[in-house]
Write a protein that holds these residues in place. Structure first.
Motif, PDB file in Angstrom:
ATOM      1  N   LEU A  35       0.831  -1.207   0.000  1.00 53.03           N
ATOM      2  CA  LEU A  35       0.000   0.000   0.000  1.00 53.03           C
ATOM      3  C   LEU A  35       0.865   1.257   0.000  1.00 53.03           C
ATOM      4  N   GLY A  36       1.887   1.273   0.839  1.00 51.66           N
ATOM      5  CA  GLY A  36       2.754   2.439   0.903  1.00 51.66           C
ATOM      6  C   GLY A  36       3.457   2.721  -0.400  1.00 51.66           C
ATOM      7  N   LEU A 235       2.092   8.238   5.776  1.00 51.77           N
ATOM      8  CA  LEU A 235       1.720   6.864   5.447  1.00 51.77           C
ATOM      9  C   LEU A 235       2.949   5.983   5.282  1.00 51.77           C
ATOM     10  N   LEU A 236       3.972   6.499   4.611  1.00 54.42           N
ATOM     11  CA  LEU A 236       5.185   5.703   4.427  1.00 54.42           C
ATOM     12  C   LEU A 236       5.879   5.448   5.766  1.00 54.42           C
ATOM     13  N   THR A 237       5.902   6.446   6.635  1.00 47.63           N
ATOM     14  CA  THR A 237       6.499   6.252   7.949  1.00 47.63           C
ATOM     15  C   THR A 237       5.748   5.178   8.729  1.00 47.63           C
ATOM     16  N   THR A 239       3.935   2.856   7.436  1.00 49.98           N
ATOM     17  CA  THR A 239       4.117   1.587   6.744  1.00 49.98           C
ATOM     18  C   THR A 239       5.391   0.893   7.186  1.00 49.98           C
ATOM     19  N   TRP A 240       6.494   1.635   7.206  1.00 53.89           N
ATOM     20  CA  TRP A 240       7.763   1.031   7.627  1.00 53.89           C
ATOM     21  C   TRP A 240       7.722   0.644   9.096  1.00 53.89           C
ATOM     22  N   ALA A 241       7.025   1.427   9.940  1.00 55.33           N
ATOM     23  CA  ALA A 241       6.902   1.062  11.349  1.00 55.33           C
ATOM     24  C   ALA A 241       6.138  -0.255  11.501  1.00 55.33           C
ATOM     25  N   LEU A 242       5.026  -0.390  10.728  1.00 53.28           N
ATOM     26  CA  LEU A 242       4.274  -1.642  10.776  1.00 53.28           C
ATOM     27  C   LEU A 242       5.091  -2.806  10.231  1.00 53.28           C
ATOM     28  N   ALA A 243       5.883  -2.529   9.193  1.00 49.16           N
ATOM     29  CA  ALA A 243       6.716  -3.587   8.626  1.00 49.16           C
ATOM     30  C   ALA A 243       7.749  -4.069   9.652  1.00 49.16           C
ATOM     31  N   LEU A 244       8.388  -3.129  10.317  1.00 54.04           N
ATOM     32  CA  LEU A 244       9.364  -3.507  11.352  1.00 54.04           C
ATOM     33  C   LEU A 244       8.693  -4.251  12.499  1.00 54.04           C
ATOM     34  N   LEU A 245       7.500  -3.808  12.870  1.00 51.61           N
ATOM     35  CA  LEU A 245       6.757  -4.503  13.921  1.00 51.61           C
ATOM     36  C   LEU A 245       6.405  -5.929  13.492  1.00 51.61           C
ATOM     37  N   GLY A 246       6.008  -6.077  12.220  1.00 54.65           N
ATOM     38  CA  GLY A 246       5.696  -7.412  11.717  1.00 54.65           C
ATOM     39  C   GLY A 246       6.913  -8.319  11.703  1.00 54.65           C
TER      40      GLY A 246
END
Length: 275
Positions: A35-36, A235-237, A239-246
């Protein structure tokens, strides 16, 4: 493959919560990244794309109705111009509510500079108005509907986008195009605009600084897309935070599984299991 499938199914039966959590973590990571990146592609240079699709002006001159914009059409660096187009401020009513609008008188034939692109319906005609797309979305009007401009009824002929003016709501009031004859029926023009094409579009800020009442396309683009770039960055910030959390979630789950399997292997070896 059969062994892997059997082990996977057995694992799902015995560790359903961990398996579901792992699936959610991986799905959230891939979805947010996709999405990002997709939004980033859409938000990349939107004003430039709109300018290319609508023969957007490099600069727009604005003056009151008594001033003359003709000298600007022959100014140094200007290669083409359109108009000037008369503009009137008017109140419009859509269904049961009213709002102010800027109504611009246009020719039925497109000009050499600043040709709004019709995204729905058709261009202006007698009794038919065209509404700027963002303004139309806010009003929730579509081609064929009826609106009232300063007491005169008009049919919405179409919806269009333009790079000749910052779109609504970044620029208020909203913009509506009608024919020059219809504008005279609405009321007297209070100002006029002239889109200009320059030999060097990059020099538009300098040209605007040298002439009163002129705005460059860079200035309009920055103003129109400021909120978009802000949202895109947020949104990109996120997105990367969610990616790192995942990724962290997957690492914790896999680490715990490896520890369980290590203990299991140790127990098996303790009772005499072979490698």
């Amino acid at each position: 493959l059969t062994l892997v499938a059997r082990l996977a199914l057995r694992d799902l039966r015995h560790r359903r919560a961990e398996a579901v959590l792992l699936l959610i973590a991986i799905a959230a990571t891939t979805t947010t990244l996709t999405l990002g990146l997709a939004v980033r592609g859409v938000a990349d240079r939107p004003w430039e794309r709109t300018r290319a699709a609508t023969a957007g002006p490099d600069a727009v001159a604005t003056a009151d109705r008594a001033a003359s914009l003709a000298p600007l059409a022959h100014a140094s660096g200007v290669t083409a111009s359109a108009g000037p187009y008369p503009v009137a401020s008017a109140g419009i009513r859509v269904r049961d509510f009213g709002v102010d609008a800027s109504v611009q008188g246009r020719d039925t034939a497109p000009g050499a500079v600043d040709r709004p692109r019709v995204t729905a319906g058709s261009w202006v005609r007698r009794g038919g108005a065209v509404v700027e797309r963002a303004f139309a979305d806010a009003l929730r009007v579509r081609p064929g509907e009826e609106i009232t401009i300063s007491g005169h009824r008009f049919r919405v002929a179409g919806i269009a986008v333009s790079a000749g003016r910052v779109p609504y709501p970044s620029s208020t009031p909203g913009l509506i195009w009608v024919t020059r004859a219809d504008l005279k029926r609405i009321g007297p023009a209070t100002s006029q605009v002239m889109p200009l094409r320059l030999a060097d579009p990059a020099a538009a800020p300098g040209f605007a600084a040298a002439h009163r009442g002129v705005r460059s396309w860079q200035d309009m683009g920055a103003y129109a897309t400021a909120e978009l770039h802000l949202v895109d960055g947020a949104l990109l910030t996120g997105t990367w935070a969610l990616a790192l959390l995942g990724v962290a979630c997957v690492a914790v789950l896999v680490g715990g599984r490896l520890a369980d399997q290590t203990r299991r292997v140790g127990l098996l070896k303790a009772v005499g299991a072979s490698p």
